[in-house]
Design a protein around this motif. Structure first.
Motif, PDB file in Angstrom:
ATOM      1  N   GLY A 150      -7.951 -63.414  24.118  1.00  0.00           N
ATOM      2  CA  GLY A 150      -6.551 -63.693  23.800  1.00  0.00           C
ATOM      3  C   GLY A 150      -5.901 -64.635  24.791  1.00  0.00           C
ATOM      4  N   ILE A 151      -6.181 -64.438  26.080  1.00  0.00           N
ATOM      5  CA  ILE A 151      -5.625 -65.329  27.105  1.00  0.00           C
ATOM      6  C   ILE A 151      -6.151 -66.749  26.923  1.00  0.00           C
ATOM      7  N   SER A 152      -7.459 -66.885  26.691  1.00  0.00           N
ATOM      8  CA  SER A 152      -8.062 -68.211  26.529  1.00  0.00           C
ATOM      9  C   SER A 152      -7.495 -68.933  25.316  1.00  0.00           C
ATOM     10  N   LEU A 153      -7.421 -68.218  24.188  1.00  0.00           N
ATOM     11  CA  LEU A 153      -6.902 -68.838  22.971  1.00  0.00           C
ATOM     12  C   LEU A 153      -5.425 -69.197  23.124  1.00  0.00           C
ATOM     13  N   THR A 154      -4.677 -68.370  23.821  1.00  0.00           N
ATOM     14  CA  THR A 154      -3.259 -68.655  24.043  1.00  0.00           C
ATOM     15  C   THR A 154      -3.078 -69.890  24.915  1.00  0.00           C
ATOM     16  N   ILE A 155      -3.863 -70.003  25.986  1.00  0.00           N
ATOM     17  CA  ILE A 155      -3.742 -71.159  26.878  1.00  0.00           C
ATOM     18  C   ILE A 155      -4.086 -72.455  26.142  1.00  0.00           C
ATOM     19  N   ILE A 156      -5.195 -72.434  25.396  1.00  0.00           N
ATOM     20  CA  ILE A 156      -5.591 -73.639  24.670  1.00  0.00           C
ATOM     21  C   ILE A 156      -4.546 -74.002  23.618  1.00  0.00           C
ATOM     22  N   GLY A 157      -4.067 -73.006  22.878  1.00  0.00           N
ATOM     23  CA  GLY A 157      -3.058 -73.272  21.865  1.00  0.00           C
ATOM     24  C   GLY A 157      -1.763 -73.795  22.447  1.00  0.00           C
ATOM     25  N   VAL A 158      -1.373 -73.258  23.604  1.00  0.00           N
ATOM     26  CA  VAL A 158      -0.140 -73.717  24.245  1.00  0.00           C
ATOM     27  C   VAL A 158      -0.281 -75.160  24.727  1.00  0.00           C
ATOM     28  N   VAL A 159      -1.411 -75.484  25.342  1.00  0.00           N
ATOM     29  CA  VAL A 159      -1.617 -76.853  25.848  1.00  0.00           C
ATOM     30  C   VAL A 159      -1.573 -77.865  24.706  1.00  0.00           C
ATOM     31  N   ILE A 160      -2.326 -77.595  23.632  1.00  0.00           N
ATOM     32  CA  ILE A 160      -2.357 -78.539  22.503  1.00  0.00           C
ATOM     33  C   ILE A 160      -1.010 -78.568  21.793  1.00  0.00           C
ATOM     34  N   GLY A 161      -0.410 -77.390  21.580  1.00  0.00           N
ATOM     35  CA  GLY A 161       0.870 -77.330  20.885  1.00  0.00           C
ATOM     36  C   GLY A 161       1.981 -78.036  21.640  1.00  0.00           C
ATOM     37  N   VAL A 162       2.039 -77.843  22.957  1.00  0.00           N
ATOM     38  CA  VAL A 162       3.067 -78.512  23.760  1.00  0.00           C
ATOM     39  C   VAL A 162       2.845 -80.021  23.756  1.00  0.00           C
ATOM     40  N   LEU A 163       1.592 -80.444  23.860  1.00  0.00           N
ATOM     41  CA  LEU A 163       1.292 -81.875  23.869  1.00  0.00           C
ATOM     42  C   LEU A 163       1.690 -82.535  22.554  1.00  0.00           C
ATOM     43  N   MET A 164       1.285 -81.951  21.446  1.00  0.00           N
ATOM     44  CA  MET A 164       1.619 -82.534  20.146  1.00  0.00           C
ATOM     45  C   MET A 164       3.118 -82.480  19.864  1.00  0.00           C
ATOM     46  N   GLY A 165       3.752 -81.361  20.176  1.00  0.00           N
ATOM     47  CA  GLY A 165       5.188 -81.253  19.957  1.00  0.00           C
ATOM     48  C   GLY A 165       5.986 -82.197  20.825  1.00  0.00           C
ATOM     49  N   ALA A 166       5.536 -82.394  22.069  1.00  0.00           N
ATOM     50  CA  ALA A 166       6.226 -83.306  22.965  1.00  0.00           C
ATOM     51  C   ALA A 166       6.141 -84.739  22.467  1.00  0.00           C
ATOM     52  N   ILE A 167       4.970 -85.142  22.005  1.00  0.00           N
ATOM     53  CA  ILE A 167       4.815 -86.509  21.485  1.00  0.00           C
ATOM     54  C   ILE A 167       5.680 -86.708  20.251  1.00  0.00           C
ATOM     55  N   GLN A 168       5.678 -85.713  19.359  1.00  0.00           N
ATOM     56  CA  GLN A 168       6.497 -85.820  18.154  1.00  0.00           C
ATOM     57  C   GLN A 168       7.982 -85.921  18.476  1.00  0.00           C
ATOM     58  N   LEU A 221       3.342 -73.418  17.309  1.00  0.00           N
ATOM     59  CA  LEU A 221       4.077 -73.657  18.550  1.00  0.00           C
ATOM     60  C   LEU A 221       4.588 -75.088  18.641  1.00  0.00           C
ATOM     61  N   SER A 222       3.840 -76.056  18.115  1.00  0.00           N
ATOM     62  CA  SER A 222       4.258 -77.456  18.216  1.00  0.00           C
ATOM     63  C   SER A 222       5.588 -77.706  17.520  1.00  0.00           C
ATOM     64  N   ASP A 223       5.886 -76.937  16.473  1.00  0.00           N
ATOM     65  CA  ASP A 223       7.163 -77.114  15.776  1.00  0.00           C
ATOM     66  C   ASP A 223       8.343 -76.774  16.677  1.00  0.00           C
ATOM     67  N   TYR A 224       8.211 -75.691  17.451  1.00  0.00           N
ATOM     68  CA  TYR A 224       9.301 -75.302  18.347  1.00  0.00           C
ATOM     69  C   TYR A 224       9.476 -76.318  19.476  1.00  0.00           C
ATOM     70  N   VAL A 225       8.363 -76.778  20.042  1.00  0.00           N
ATOM     71  CA  VAL A 225       8.447 -77.764  21.115  1.00  0.00           C
ATOM     72  C   VAL A 225       9.031 -79.068  20.578  1.00  0.00           C
ATOM     73  N   ARG A 226       8.617 -79.464  19.394  1.00  0.00           N
ATOM     74  CA  ARG A 226       9.160 -80.678  18.764  1.00  0.00           C
ATOM     75  C   ARG A 226      10.668 -80.580  18.602  1.00  0.00           C
ATOM     76  N   ALA A 227      11.150 -79.421  18.131  1.00  0.00           N
ATOM     77  CA  ALA A 227      12.592 -79.246  17.950  1.00  0.00           C
ATOM     78  C   ALA A 227      13.343 -79.335  19.282  1.00  0.00           C
ATOM     79  N   GLU A 228      12.768 -78.752  20.342  1.00  0.00           N
ATOM     80  CA  GLU A 228      13.414 -78.819  21.652  1.00  0.00           C
ATOM     81  C   GLU A 228      13.453 -80.252  22.171  1.00  0.00           C
ATOM     82  N   PHE A 229      12.391 -80.996  21.994  1.00  0.00           N
ATOM     83  CA  PHE A 229      12.365 -82.392  22.456  1.00  0.00           C
ATOM     84  C   PHE A 229      13.316 -83.254  21.652  1.00  0.00           C
ATOM     85  N   LEU A 230      13.406 -83.022  20.349  1.00  0.00           N
ATOM     86  CA  LEU A 230      14.365 -83.775  19.535  1.00  0.00           C
ATOM     87  C   LEU A 230      15.796 -83.510  19.981  1.00  0.00           C
TER      88      LEU A 230
END
Length: 344
Positions: A150-168, A221-230
């Motif tokens: 669970g920790i590993s999957l959460t870390i990987i998902g957070v890294v990719i989700g934050v990266l994609m959401g930030a770019i968007q 997660l990327s949707d939430y990060v995208r909304a915050e960056f927008l």
């Protein structure tokens, strides 16, 4: 006049979290059991931790010894549950330290007085499964595997989700439009069917499951990060940073990202509980790790196949549900602590 002391945002959040007693104690309890499971080999093993025999120190937890070292007849590794070896060590050992539970996750109790699956007894505190393996040991090791997954999957998902959401969110425009269309197409791929296909091609394992689930676990997660960056990209401090010539990378990492992490942090315990439940569900369906790997889902499947062995289902259900409830309580406290409407 007394000078008013200022509290950093991180300390303020921690203070709010500690005031949320249910979440705070849930975090302590969950952390304790996870820390305990990290040293499962010390607390639950079929080998002594250390003992003295014939004035020599033996550490079976680290090194394998043939039974001839203790007066046995064969050069094979000693079976410390064999009554013959137990008697030899009992008569001639000077002192010894054994684990609390005398079984590992793959130890088969060949000397149980009951047929398998054996009910709880003084020999096996939570009984055995249908192969004679100790349920308590498999719960301890299975809990560790589930939490680490669970920790590993959460870390990987957070890294990719934050990266994609930030770019968007930061670049918006055509970049946001293109990535959104990609997410829609990628999210339409049936994840379960993909797992079934790959499980028929490759031998199931934690790394394969981690890789497949990571391909899909970042999109929410990327949707939430995208909304915050927008929301933050056009604020004054971002415009000022652009005006003084800072690069987009520095603006994102130093200014926008720290102010957009609230939903990321708040969702961490919930994402982790979802990852544990996903692994358990796949193991229950036979699409997860091999049966030799300790798993909560595999124990639930055994409980379903052996309805009369109630101790298998009950103990696994208690461990799984308790873990998820503790994580949910932690997530609720973390969410309330990050709520900017709270001023205390």
């Amino acid at each position: 006049m007394t000078e008013k002391t200022t509290i950093s945002p991180a300390k303020r959040i921690w203070k709010r979290f500690k005031s949320h007693r249910r979440a705070y104690f849930s975090l302590i309890i969950f952390s304790f059991f996870f820390f305990f499971s990290l040293f499962a080999e010390v607390f639950s093993n079929d080998k002594p931790i250390i003992f003295s025999f014939d004035s020599k120190i033996f550490i079976p937890l680290i090194t394998e010894y043939p039974e001839t070292d203790f007066g046995g007849d064969f050069e094979t590794p000693a079976d410390y549950l064999d009554p013959y070896i137990v008697e030899l060590l009992k008569n001639d050992s000077d002192w010894d330290i054994y684990p609390i539970n005398r079984y590992s996750f793959n130890t088969i109790n060949y000397f149980s007085p009951f047929p398998n699956p054996a009910p709880p007894s003084s020999v096996n505190l939570l009984g055995t499964d249908d192969r004679g393996r100790d349920v308590l040991a498999r719960l301890i090791y299975g809990f560790r595997v589930s939490v680490l997954f669970g920790i590993s999957l959460t870390i990987i998902g957070v890294v990719i989700g934050v990266l994609m959401g930030a770019i968007q969110g930061y670049f918006a425009g055509k970049t946001d439009l293109f990535i959104q269309r990609f997410i829609e197409v990628w999210g339409a791929i049936p994840e379960l069917y993909l797992l079934i296909i790959l499980a028929s091609i490759f031998e199931p394992g934690l790394l394969i499951l981690l890789a497949i689930l990571s391909l899909f676990g970042w999109m929410g997660l990327s949707d939430y990060v995208r909304a915050e960056f927008l929301r933050n990209r056009n604020l004054e401090y971002v415009m000022a940073a652009k005006a003084i010539g800072l690069t987009s990378r520095k603006i994102i990492t130093r200014h926008v990202l720290p102010n957009s992490l609230t939903p990321v942090i708040a969702f961490l315990p919930f994402r982790m509980s979802g990852a544990i439940l996903a692994l358990t569900s796949l193991d229950f369906l036979g699409l997860g790790v091999p049966s030799s790997t300790p798993s909560l889902g595999e124990l639930l499947a055994q409980g379903k196949a052996n309805l009369d062995a109630w101790w298998i289902s009950l103990s696994t259900f208690v461990v799984l549900v308790s873990s998820l409830i503790l994580l949910v309580f932690v997530g609720e406290g973390l969410r309330d602590s990050l709520d900017t409407r709270k001023i205390n």
